[in-house]
Design an enzyme around this catalytic site. Structure first.
Site: not given
Length: 1005
Positions: A171, A306, A344
Site C-alpha cells: 500500500c 493512510h 483504498h
C-alpha cells in the site's frame, strides 16, 4: 534535505477522470464507490455476506471508467501488443504523458534525457490471468506484463534514459516511489523524475483476501477515523507527478504546485504479525521525515493520513501521530484521508494522497474528510492533538506545511512533508532584456499525430479555455512550448482570449475552416520573400504594425536611423504621420526600402529565413540588403540617392499599363521611339514608359483595337530613356557604395533569372534604373525552383495578385501565398497569420521573439485528450465464472472492441492483392501486428506507423517463411533494409520470390 518541486501532475480515480475533476470530487466530498463492473468479474458469483471461503462480503468498490480504452496509435503500439499489455501499463503511459505536459514541457523534449521513472504498483492480476495459460503466451504477452514494464514502458515510449523501476511495498508503494525519485534528484542521478502509482482490480482475489483477513468493509467503503469504520473498501486509479529540484524549477520559471521538504521510509520489522501495523515504526518514520524536512510538529497544519478505516489500523496511526502532536490541544492538527472518497487504491494510494496534498496547498484549502461527521471517540483525537475536518479548512496566507502517510501491508512505511510553493518574490529576479520581442498578436498552436486527434484536442482546448479566464499571451506561449512535436499542425492568431476561444470553436464546428487552419509538417518550408516595388506606398503604411509589434518597431527604427543622414529627416515619421509626400519619388523609394527591410528582418528574427529572394524594381534593394550584397548603411545611401536624383528629373513622362504581351506591342512601339517597355508582369501584363504624348497616342490605338489599358499615377517615366540624365550622378554614388554577390539565391528582375555568382555592383544598379523589370520571367524561374511559400514583403500584397495570374508550373503546383501586411488596417494579427501559415507548413519559429517577455509566463493548458475509440480487454470464453479470459493465441490476434476505421494509420490506396506473394505478405503483417488486411496501405511504415519492433520482425520473418518457402535462405540482415513501408516490403518479396513462382507455374503447365 534540499527541496523537491512538484511541477506537473495528472490522475484518474473513481468519479474523477482528471486532476480538475479529482479536486472537484474532494471539495464536494463526493463518493466514487459503485458496483463491480461486469467487465471485471461477476460479483454475484463471489459474494457472501458471511466470511465464507472463497467469497467477498461486498459487491461495491471504487472503479474507474473505461480502463480498456487505450490510444495505441498515439504511442505507435500495434493492436496485438496493446491487447496483450496490462491495462496498468496503458493507463500509466497516458497519465505520464499528461503529467509532463502539465509541467509545461512538450514530452518529446525530454527524449534522450536522464529523466527517471519510479512507479508504485502492488497488483499484477493481468499477468496472473495470462501468463498461466501457457499455450497462449507470446512475446507480446510476455513484455505486456511484469511490474518492471509499468515503469519501463514510460521510459521506452518517451525515450527517457534515467533510472526506471517499479516499486512494490504494497500500500505504500507509490509514496516510496516518490521518496526514491526525490533522492535520485538530490543525488544528481536525474534532473527530472516521474513518480507514479497505478492499480486496476481485475479479479476478486484481494477482495476475498480482505474478507478472509477480517479487513473488508461490507459496503465497500473506507471510513477513515470514523465511528462507522468497519474495514477496507477497494479502489483503483492512476496518478503521476513530475518532480524537479526546486532551485532548478524556479530558475526556469516553472509553476510549482507544492514542495516536498522531506521524506522518510522504514519498516515495521517483527510486529504482531506480518500484516499488522507497528505504531512505534510509524511514529519513527513520521519523526524522521520531520527531521529531514527541518520542521517541528507544531508547524504541520494538516496531514493526509493512510486512513484505511480498519479498527486496528486507524488506532495505530492516530497513536503514532499523537506521539508528535499531543501537545497541540489548543490548535489541533487537521487529519483526513482520501480513501473515504473512493476506497483504498492500494499501489496508487500514496500518489492519490500526494496529489490531494499538493492540490490543497496549491489552492490554499484542505477539503473536508468524508465520514468525519461521526469520528471514532475511542481514538481520542483531541487528546492526541488531532481533529477531523468536517468542513474545508482555509489555509492562512504564507507557507503552510502538510504531512502525508502511507503504510504498506507488509510493514514498509513512508511519510512525506510538503509545504506551499514559494511566492513569486522568492523567484530569481528577471534579467533585464533589451532585445525587442513580440509581433503584436498571440498565436495559438496545437499538434497531434493525426487530423482526427488534432480535431479532438482542439475541441478539448476550446472547451477548457471557455471555462476559465486566461491571458491570451501566456496561452499562446505555452501552446508552442507544450503542444508541439507531432506531424499535424493547427495554428490560429488572436488579439485576446475571447477571440481565440471563438476562433477555436469555429474551427471545431466547420470542417472547411479546420482544414484551412491545419497543415502537415514534412520538414521546414522553402520560403521565398517577394519585395514590393514603387506604387504600393500609402500614408501611414504599416502604422498599425509599428504600434503593436515591438520587433517590427525596432527594425523600422533601425532603417530610419540608417536613412536619416542621407534624407535629412525621419522617413519613419514621414510614413507614420500620414504625410502625403510619401508619394513623391524622393520619399517613396527610401520609405519602401525602410518598410521592406524592417519586414524582412522581422521575418528573419521570427525564424522565417528566406530560401529564395526576389524584388520588384525598387524592392530589389531591400532584397539585396537581406542577401548580404551590402550593409544597411550602404543600401540606405544608395536608395536615397536613387530617389532624390529621380525626383530632380523634369516632368513630362508617364507610364501605361496594357493588357497585352511584349510581342504584341513590339510593332506598335517601333513607330514610337519615345516610349518603351518598362515592366513585364505577365504574358499579357505589360507596362509602357516614356514621353506622355507618345503614351497618349498609343492609348488611343489600344482603345480603338479593344485592348484594355490604364494610365498609372506616377511622377516620372521609370525604366525609360527619360531616366538617362541622372544615371552618371547615380553611377558615381553606386561605385562608392559597391555591391557584392548575393549570399542567398536572389532572382533578378533585371535579368529575369537567378543571379549565378554575379555581383550586384554599380553597373548592375545603373542598368537596373534604365532597363525593363522582367518580373514574370524572374518569378517563373523562382517558382520553378520549388518554394513551398511566397511571402510578400511590402505595405500591400501587389505582387501576390500578379503571381496568381501567371501560368502554373509544369507540375501544376503553386506555392502558398501570404503577406504580413495586407493593407492600411494591418497590424500584428496579419503578421501573426503569416507566421501561422509558415508554421502549418513546417516552420519552427523562434518563439522567444514572437512574444514579448511579459507574455512568456507559464500557464497550464488542458492536457492531451487521448482517443477512447480503441478498446483492449480480454476476449473469448472465460476459464471460470467471472474471470477475464486470456488474450488470443498468436495465430488469432485479439481484436480491439469497437476499433475505429477512421485512424491515422489508414491509407485509401492499397497494394492490389493480385498475387499470392502480396496476399501472404499482407496477411503476415496483419497477424503479427493485429491489423485487418484492409487497413494496410502501401505507404504505412512498419516501425513508425504500425509499431513493429525487433521481436515482431523476427515473427514476421517466420510467418513469411512458412508461407513462402523461397524465403528460407533470406537472412534478417537482408530483410531489415526492406522494411521501410508495407509497399516496399511487398515489392521486395514479389521480386525475391519471382523466380520460384515462375518455376512453379512452369512445372504446373
Amino acid at each position: 534535505m534540499d527541496r523537491i518541486a512538484i511541477v506537473g501532475l495528472d490522475c484518474r480515480f473513481p468519479g474523477a477522470p482528471d486532476a480538475g475533476a479529482y479536486w472537484e470530487l474532494l471539495m464536494r466530498s463526493g463518493d466514487g464507490i459503485s458496483s463491480v463492473p461486469r467487465q471485471r468479474w461477476d460479483a454475484a458469483d463471489f459474494h457472501s455476506p458471511t466470511p465464507a471461503e472463497g467469497r467477498a462480503n461486498t459487491t461495491e468498490g471504487g472503479f474507474i471508467d473505461d480502463p480498456d480504452a487505450f490510444d495505441n496509435e498515439f504511442f505507435t503500439v500495434s493492436p496485438r501488443e496493446a491487447a496483450a499489455m496490462d491495462p496498468q501499463q496503458r493507463l500509466l503511459l497516458q497519465c505520464a504523458w499528461r503529467a509532463v505536459e502539465d509541467a509545461g514541457i512538450a514530452p518529446k523534449q525530454l527524449a534522450g534525457t536522464a529523466t527517471g521513472v519510479y512507479v508504485g504498483i502492488m497488483g499484477n492480476e493481468w499477468a496472473q490471468l495470462h501468463l498461466t495459460d501457457y499455450d497462449r503466451v507470446s512475446a507480446q504477452v510476455g513484455s505486456g506484463n511484469g511490474y518492471c514494464m509499468t515503469a519501463n514502458r514510460v521510459s521506452y515510449h518517451l525515450d527517457l534514459k534515467g533510472p526506471s523501476l517499479a516499486v512494490d511495498t504494497a500500500c505504500s508503494s507509490s509514496l516510496v516511489a516518490v521518496h526514491l525519485a526525490g533522492n535520485a534528484l538530490l543525488s544528481g542521478e536525474c534532473d527530472y523524475a516521474i513518480a507514479a502509482g497505478v492499480n486496476v482490480a481485475l479479479t476478486p482475489a484481494l477482495s476475498i483476501f480482505y474478507n478472509q483477513a477480517g479487513l473488508s468493509a461490507p459496503d465497500g467503503r473506507c471510513k477513515p477515523f470514523s465511528s462507522q469504520a468497519n474495514g477496507i473498501g477497494r479502489g483503483e486509479g492512476v496518478g503521476a507527478v513530475v518532480l524537479r529540484r526546486l532551485e532548478d524549477a524556479l530558475a526556469d520559471g516553472q509553476q510549482v504546485y507544492a514542495v516536498i521538504r522531506g521524506t522518510a521510509v522504514n519498516q515495521d520489522g517483527r510486529s504482531n504479525g506480518i500484516t499488522a501495523p507497528n505504531r512505534w515504526s510509524q511514529q519513527e518514520v513520521i519523526g524522521a521525515a520531520y527531521r529531514r524536512a527541518g520542521i517541528e510538529p507544531d508547524q504541520v497544519a494538516f496531514t493526509e493520513g493512510h486512513g484505511t478505516g480498519t479498527v486496528l489500523g486507524d488506532m495505530m496511526e492516530v497513536s503514532a501521530l499523537g506521539h508528535h502532536h499531543a501537545g497541540r490541544t489548543g490548535r489541533p492538527m487537521a487529519l483526513g484521508s482520501v480513501k473515504g472518497n473512493f476506497g483504498h487504491t492500494e499501489g496508487a494510494a500514496g500518489i492519490a494522497g500526494l496529489i490531494k496534498v499538493a492540490l490543497s496547498l496549491h489552492h490554499g484549502t484542505v477539503p473536508a474528510s468524508r465520514f468525519a461527521a461521526k469520528e471514532n471517540e475511542r481514538l481520542d483525537l483531541r487528546g492526541k492533538g488531532l481533529r477531523l475536518l468536517k468542513a474545508p479548512l482555509r489555509l492562512p496566507r504564507g507557507a503552510s506545511v502538510a504531512g502525508l502517510s502511507s503504510f504498506g501491508m507488509g510493514g514498509t512505511n513512508a511519510h512525506a512533508v510538503l509545504e506551499s510553493a514559494p511566492p513569486a518574490a522568492a523567484r530569481p529576479p528577471a534579467r533585464p532584456d533589451e532585445r525587442p520581442r513580440g509581433i503584436g498578436s498571440a498565436l495559438f498552436t496545437l499538434t497531434a499525430p493525426s487530423p482526427q486527434a488534432l480535431h479532438r484536442n482542439l475541441a478539448a482546448q476550446a472547451d477548457a479555455l471557455s471555462a476559465r479566464r486566461a491571458p491570451v499571451g501566456a496561452v499562446g506561449w505555452n501552446s508552442h512550448r507544450v503542444k508541439s512535436g507531432h506531424r499535424h499542425r493547427f495554428a490560429v492568431s488572436a488579439p485576446d482570449t475571447a477571440t481565440l476561444v471563438q476562433r477555436l470553436h469555429a474551427a471545431v464546428a466547420d470542417p472547411a475552416l479546420f482544414a484551412g487552419l491545419t497543415g502537415e509538417a514534412a520538414g521546414a518550408p522553402r520560403t521565398a520573400l517577394l519585395f514590393t516595388g514603387q506604387g504600393s506606398q500609402y500614408p501611414r503604411m504599416t502604422a498599425g504594425l509599428y504600434e503593436e509589434s515591438p520587433l517590427y518597431r525596432h527594425f523600422l527604427d533601425e532603417a530610419d536611423a540608417a536613412l536619416r543622414p542621407h534624407t535629412g529627416r525621419s522617413v519613419r515619421d514621414l510614413v507614420l504621420t500620414g504625410d502625403e509626400s510619401v508619394h513623391l519619388t524622393q520619399w517613396a523609394q527610401p520609405a519602401l526600402f525602410a518598410v521592406g527591410h524592417a519586414l524582412g528582418r522581422t521575418l528573419q528574427e521570427l525564424g522565417a529565413e528566406p530560401s529564395l529572394l526576389l524584388g520588384h524594381s525598387v524592392g530589389e534593394y531591400a532584397a539585396a540588403c537581406l542577401a548580404g550584397v551590402f550593409d544597411l548603411d550602404a543600401a540606405a545611401r544608395l536608395i536615397t540617392a536613387r530617389g532624390a536624383l529621380m525626383q530632380q528629373l523634369p516632368d513630362g513622362g508617364g507610364m501605361l499599363a496594357v493588357l497585352a504581351g511584349p510581342d504584341e506591342l513590339a510593332e506598335r512601339l517601333a513607330d514610337e521611339p519615345e516610349a518603351g517597355i518598362a515592366v513585364v508582369n505577365g504574358p499579357r501584363a505589360t507596362v509602357l514608359s516614356g514621353d506622355s504624348m507618345a503614351l497618349m497616342r498609343l492609348d488611343k490605338e489600344f482603345e480603338r483595337d479593344g485592348i484594355r489599358t490604364r494610365m498609372l499615377r506616377v511622377s516620372h517615366a521609370f525604366h525609360s530613356h527619360l531616366m538617362e540624365p541622372m544615371l552618371d550622378d547615380f553611377a558615381e554614388v553606386a561605385r562608392e557604395v559597391g555591391g557584392g554577390v548575393p549570399q542567398l539565391p536572389l532572382y533578378s528582375t533585371l535579368y529575369g533569372r537567378l543571379l549565378d555568382g554575379e555581383a550586384m555592383d554599380a553597373d548592375y544598379w545603373v542598368a537596373h534604373i534604365r532597363r525593363p523589370v522582367l518580373f514574370a520571367d524572374a518569378f517563373t524561374a523562382l517558382r520553378d525552383a520549388g518554394p513551398s511559400h511566397t511571402v510578400e514583403v511590402g505595405p500591400s500584397p501587389v505582387l501576390s495578385s500578379l503571381t496568381r495570374k501567371l501560368p502554373p508550373s509544369d507540375s501544376g503546383t503553386r506555392p502558398v501565398v501570404t503577406a504580413p501586411v495586407r493593407g492600411a488596417d494591418s497590424g500584428g494579427q496579419d503578421l501573426a497569420d503569416t507566421v501561422a501559415e509558415l508554421y502549418r507548413g513546417g516552420l519552427d519559429p523562434r518563439w522567444e521573439n514572437v512574444y514579448e517577455t511579459r507574455d512568456q509566463a507559464p500557464y497550464r493548458l488542458s492536457p492531451y485528450a487521448f482517443s477512447d475509440e480503441h478498446r483492449y480487454w480480454t476476449a473469448g470464453p472465460a476459464r471460470r465464472s467471472g474471470a477475464p479470459a486470456p488474450t488470443a493465441a498468436p495465430d488469432e490476434p485479439a481484436r480491439p472492441a469497437g476499433r475505429s476505421t477512421n485512424t491515422s494509420v489508414l491509407v485509401l490506396e492499397r497494394p492490389a492483392p493480385a498475387d499470392p506473394v502480396t496476399e501472404t505478405a499482407l496477411a503476415a503483417i496483419g497477424q503479427v501486428g493485429g491489423y485487418e488486411v484492409a487497413e494496410l496501405g502501401p505507404l504505412l511504415r512498419l516501425y513508425e506507423d504500425l509499431g513493429f519492433d525487433s521481436v515482431m520482425v523476427m515473427e514476421l520473418k517466420k510467418r513469411l517463411e512458412e508461407r513462402l518457402p523461397a524465403l528460407v535462405e533470406l537472412t534478417v540482415q537482408d530483410l531489415l533494409p526492406r522494411l521501410a513501408s508495407v509497399g516496399d516490403l511487398v515489392d521486395f518479396l514479389r521480386e525475391y520470390c519471382a523466380p520460384a513462382t515462375d518455376s512453379t507455374q512452369e512445372r504446373t503447365a
